[in-house]
Design a protein around this motif. Structure first.
Motif, PDB file in Angstrom:
ATOM      1  N   PHE A 106     -38.270  30.936  -3.257  1.00  0.00           N
ATOM      2  CA  PHE A 106     -38.544  29.784  -2.394  1.00  0.00           C
ATOM      3  C   PHE A 106     -38.327  28.469  -3.128  1.00  0.00           C
ATOM      4  CE2 PHE A 106     -40.607  33.090  -0.001  1.00  0.00           C
ATOM      5  CZ  PHE A 106     -40.469  32.691   1.321  1.00  0.00           C
ATOM      6  N   GLU A 107     -38.675  28.417  -4.412  1.00  0.00           N
ATOM      7  CA  GLU A 107     -38.498  27.178  -5.168  1.00  0.00           C
ATOM      8  C   GLU A 107     -37.019  26.819  -5.278  1.00  0.00           C
ATOM      9  OE1 GLU A 107     -39.433  25.422  -9.666  1.00  0.00           O
ATOM     10  OE2 GLU A 107     -40.543  27.167  -8.888  1.00  0.00           O
ATOM     11  N   ARG A 108     -36.217  27.831  -5.520  1.00  0.00           N
ATOM     12  CA  ARG A 108     -34.776  27.578  -5.616  1.00  0.00           C
ATOM     13  C   ARG A 108     -34.218  27.118  -4.265  1.00  0.00           C
ATOM     14  NH1 ARG A 108     -30.731  31.371  -9.190  1.00  0.00           N
ATOM     15  NH2 ARG A 108     -28.921  29.994  -9.052  1.00  0.00           N
ATOM     16  N   MET A 109     -34.739  27.680  -3.170  1.00  0.00           N
ATOM     17  CA  MET A 109     -34.290  27.246  -1.852  1.00  0.00           C
ATOM     18  C   MET A 109     -34.691  25.799  -1.599  1.00  0.00           C
ATOM     19  SD  MET A 109     -34.888  28.972   1.897  1.00  0.00           S
ATOM     20  CE  MET A 109     -36.680  28.886   1.803  1.00  0.00           C
ATOM     21  N   ALA A 110     -35.894  25.420  -2.015  1.00  0.00           N
ATOM     22  CA  ALA A 110     -36.330  24.035  -1.831  1.00  0.00           C
ATOM     23  C   ALA A 110     -35.436  23.059  -2.581  1.00  0.00           C
ATOM     24  CB  ALA A 110     -37.780  23.880  -2.284  1.00  0.00           C
ATOM     25  N   MET A 111     -34.872  23.495  -3.699  1.00  0.00           N
ATOM     26  CA  MET A 111     -33.946  22.653  -4.468  1.00  0.00           C
ATOM     27  C   MET A 111     -32.504  22.765  -3.957  1.00  0.00           C
ATOM     28  SD  MET A 111     -35.271  23.042  -8.410  1.00  0.00           S
ATOM     29  CE  MET A 111     -34.998  24.822  -8.473  1.00  0.00           C
ATOM     30  N   GLU A 112     -32.286  23.624  -2.952  1.00  0.00           N
ATOM     31  CA  GLU A 112     -30.954  23.844  -2.382  1.00  0.00           C
ATOM     32  C   GLU A 112     -29.952  24.257  -3.462  1.00  0.00           C
ATOM     33  OE1 GLU A 112     -29.791  20.680   0.251  1.00  0.00           O
ATOM     34  OE2 GLU A 112     -31.711  20.709   1.311  1.00  0.00           O
ATOM     35  N   THR A 123     -32.148  33.449  -4.904  1.00  0.00           N
ATOM     36  CA  THR A 123     -32.850  34.570  -5.531  1.00  0.00           C
ATOM     37  C   THR A 123     -33.381  34.178  -6.909  1.00  0.00           C
ATOM     38  OG1 THR A 123     -31.072  35.605  -6.830  1.00  0.00           O
ATOM     39  CG2 THR A 123     -31.055  36.012  -4.454  1.00  0.00           C
ATOM     40  N   ASN A 124     -34.164  35.081  -7.476  1.00  0.00           N
ATOM     41  CA  ASN A 124     -34.742  34.868  -8.796  1.00  0.00           C
ATOM     42  C   ASN A 124     -33.812  35.313  -9.917  1.00  0.00           C
ATOM     43  OD1 ASN A 124     -34.938  37.621  -8.204  1.00  0.00           O
ATOM     44  ND2 ASN A 124     -36.831  37.888  -9.357  1.00  0.00           N
ATOM     45  N   GLY A 125     -32.583  35.690  -9.583  1.00  0.00           N
ATOM     46  CA  GLY A 125     -31.623  36.089 -10.600  1.00  0.00           C
ATOM     47  C   GLY A 125     -30.445  35.138 -10.636  1.00  0.00           C
ATOM     48  N   THR A 126     -29.547  35.362 -11.580  1.00  0.00           N
ATOM     49  CA  THR A 126     -28.323  34.583 -11.651  1.00  0.00           C
ATOM     50  C   THR A 126     -27.208  35.340 -10.940  1.00  0.00           C
ATOM     51  OG1 THR A 126     -27.795  35.559 -13.799  1.00  0.00           O
ATOM     52  CG2 THR A 126     -28.949  33.452 -13.799  1.00  0.00           C
ATOM     53  N   THR A 127     -26.159  34.630 -10.579  1.00  0.00           N
ATOM     54  CA  THR A 127     -25.058  35.234  -9.851  1.00  0.00           C
ATOM     55  C   THR A 127     -24.448  36.375 -10.658  1.00  0.00           C
ATOM     56  OG1 THR A 127     -24.588  33.040  -8.968  1.00  0.00           O
ATOM     57  CG2 THR A 127     -22.926  34.755  -8.614  1.00  0.00           C
ATOM     58  N   GLY A 128     -24.399  37.558 -10.071  1.00  0.00           N
ATOM     59  CA  GLY A 128     -23.820  38.712 -10.740  1.00  0.00           C
ATOM     60  C   GLY A 128     -24.774  39.486 -11.617  1.00  0.00           C
ATOM     61  N   GLN A 129     -25.996  38.997 -11.806  1.00  0.00           N
ATOM     62  CA  GLN A 129     -26.956  39.705 -12.653  1.00  0.00           C
ATOM     63  C   GLN A 129     -27.379  41.004 -11.985  1.00  0.00           C
ATOM     64  OE1 GLN A 129     -30.503  37.453 -13.478  1.00  0.00           O
ATOM     65  NE2 GLN A 129     -31.364  39.019 -14.844  1.00  0.00           N
ATOM     66  N   LYS A 130     -27.225  42.114 -12.683  1.00  0.00           N
ATOM     67  CA  LYS A 130     -27.526  43.422 -12.115  1.00  0.00           C
ATOM     68  C   LYS A 130     -29.029  43.587 -11.916  1.00  0.00           C
ATOM     69  CE  LYS A 130     -23.173  44.609 -12.518  1.00  0.00           C
ATOM     70  NZ  LYS A 130     -22.274  44.636 -11.342  1.00  0.00           N
ATOM     71  N   GLY A 131     -29.384  44.300 -10.851  1.00  0.00           N
ATOM     72  CA  GLY A 131     -30.773  44.567 -10.564  1.00  0.00           C
ATOM     73  C   GLY A 131     -31.108  44.182  -9.132  1.00  0.00           C
ATOM     74  N   HIS A 132     -32.407  44.238  -8.810  1.00  0.00           N
ATOM     75  CA  HIS A 132     -32.857  43.853  -7.470  1.00  0.00           C
ATOM     76  C   HIS A 132     -33.319  42.404  -7.481  1.00  0.00           C
ATOM     77  CE1 HIS A 132     -34.180  44.415  -3.368  1.00  0.00           C
ATOM     78  NE2 HIS A 132     -35.303  43.778  -3.683  1.00  0.00           N
ATOM     79  N   HIS A 133     -32.697  41.588  -6.675  1.00  0.00           N
ATOM     80  CA  HIS A 133     -33.020  40.173  -6.588  1.00  0.00           C
ATOM     81  C   HIS A 133     -34.086  39.944  -5.513  1.00  0.00           C
ATOM     82  CE1 HIS A 133     -29.371  38.218  -8.708  1.00  0.00           C
ATOM     83  NE2 HIS A 133     -29.386  39.509  -9.025  1.00  0.00           N
ATOM     84  N   GLU A 134     -35.126  39.215  -5.888  1.00  0.00           N
ATOM     85  CA  GLU A 134     -36.154  38.807  -4.932  1.00  0.00           C
ATOM     86  C   GLU A 134     -35.845  37.399  -4.438  1.00  0.00           C
ATOM     87  OE1 GLU A 134     -38.389  40.786  -3.855  1.00  0.00           O
ATOM     88  OE2 GLU A 134     -38.474  42.380  -5.385  1.00  0.00           O
TER      89      GLU A 134
END
Length: 360
Positions: free
Chosen positions: A228-234, A214-225
């Motif tokens: 894809f870039e983070r997935m490509a970096m695994e 997601t576009n957020g950090t673990t535990g960061q409140k809100g709606h996470h989108e």
């Protein structure tokens, strides 16, 4: 390096409780420790507010498994799957738009025996935003059925296939951007029992692991989108068992409960899409493990940690000679302490000091 905020210090310090839950300990954290930790190097994007949820729970009930097969001849097994895109909480205050089979992660466990015919109907509701399908690793045929089951919003498709070999096998959505769909929750298990059936146990449980990017950090409140870039970096934000952080634990859905002296069989699938799991029961071993879900093979005995590859599964048994909470983890332990990969089997019953004596 971004400035370390009080909020980030508290978020990071809170990880100590999660690590302790996993049967480990961490020392006290100082501001200096946090500033030099990898978490402090992450920048937090502003997230939209958490969205209203479509379902109160995304985590599949680990007890929701069809009963063992007792018949001695093949049959036709009717299976209906609905592809549902739903907003749910990953953890309190954190929402994500999951893609699922039947609104749960993992999707329903399909139970068959060798020689059965699966008669599948797959439906995609009109309010979906994407095309979906299903690829069964237990099916011999192009794409495991994926090509035959493409369903646009408002459509349904049908497929029949015969299961000809025993084992526990992943099924998953396999349209374009397959990794996105699996990461978002579209995977499950189909069990093909051998003709003679499986050895009897007192309990059966069903778990599935996957990563969420997601576009957020673990535990960061809100709606996470989805990112894809983070997935490509695994580099996942969460590594989850049954779709939610610490879902099947005493503090959440306390549903894996046994008595001392009983046995349990775990069906464990890893959707991935990228990371394999080092599946380990803290405080015990696997009495038997059928690696890769290969039920035609002899099981390994007394295994401490078994690797489960993405797109694969294992079948494992465990016993409970003493009471307590037995944590099922991915032994890549940062995924447990920081990203959510934990489930717990709770055993109640009399103490057995001949086996384990805490000397209290």
């Amino acid at each position: 390096m971004p400035t370390t905020t009080r909020r980030r210090v508290l978020q990071t310090a809170g990880l100590g409780g999660a690590m302790a839950l996993a049967g480990c300990t961490v020392g006290s954290l100082t501001t200096e420790d946090v500033q030099t930790s990898p978490l402090a190097l992450q920048t937090e994007e502003e997230l939209d507010e958490a969205k209203p949820v479509d379902v109160d729970r995304i985590a599949a009930d680990p007890r929701d498994i069809p009963a063992p097969i007792t018949r001695s001849s093949p049959a036709t097994v009717e299976v209906e799957l609905e592809t549902r895109e739903v907003v749910a909480e990953v953890e309190p205050g954190v929402t994500f738009t999951y893609m699922t089979f039947d609104g749960q992660v993992p999707g329903p466990l399909v139970r068959t025996r060798v020689g059965d015919t699966v008669d599948l109907t797959i439906r995609n509701p009109e309010d979906s935003s994407m095309v979906h399908n299903v690829d069964f690793h237990a099916a011999r045929g192009p794409g495991g059925g994926a090509e035959a089951t493409n369903v646009a919003p408002g459509e349904e498709a049908h497929l029949r296939f015969k299961v000809t070999y025993p084992g526990a096998f992943i099924y998953h959505c396999a349209v374009a951007n397959v990794d996105y769909h699996i990461s978002s929750g579209m995977f499950g298990l189909i069990l093909v029992e051998p003709e003679e059936g499986l050895p009897p146990v007192d309990h059966e449980f069903y778990l599935g692991q996957h990563e969420l990017y997601t576009n957020g950090t673990t535990g960061q409140k809100g709606h996470h989108e989805f990112d894809f870039e983070r997935m490509a970096m695994e580099d996942p934000t969460y590594v989850l068992m049954n779709g939610e952080k610490y879902a099947i634990t005493p503090d959440n859905y306390a549903e894996m409960n046994v008595r001392t002296g009983e046995t349990a069989r775990i069906f464990y699938g890893v959707g991935g899409p990228n990371l394999f799991s080092s599946f380990h029961p803290i405080g015990s071993v696997w009495d038997e493990v059928w690696e890769q879900g290969a039920l035609a093979s002899e099981p390994m005995r007394y295994v401490q940690t078994t690797p489960v590859l993405p797109g694969s599964a294992c079948v494992a048994t465990m016993s409970f000679p003493v009471p307590g909470d037995f944590k099922l983890v991915d032994h890549a332990l940062s995924r447990v302490a920081r990203k959510g990969a934990l489930a717990v089997v709770s055993a109640e019953g009399p103490e057995n000091p001949d086996i384990f004596d805490p000397m209290e």
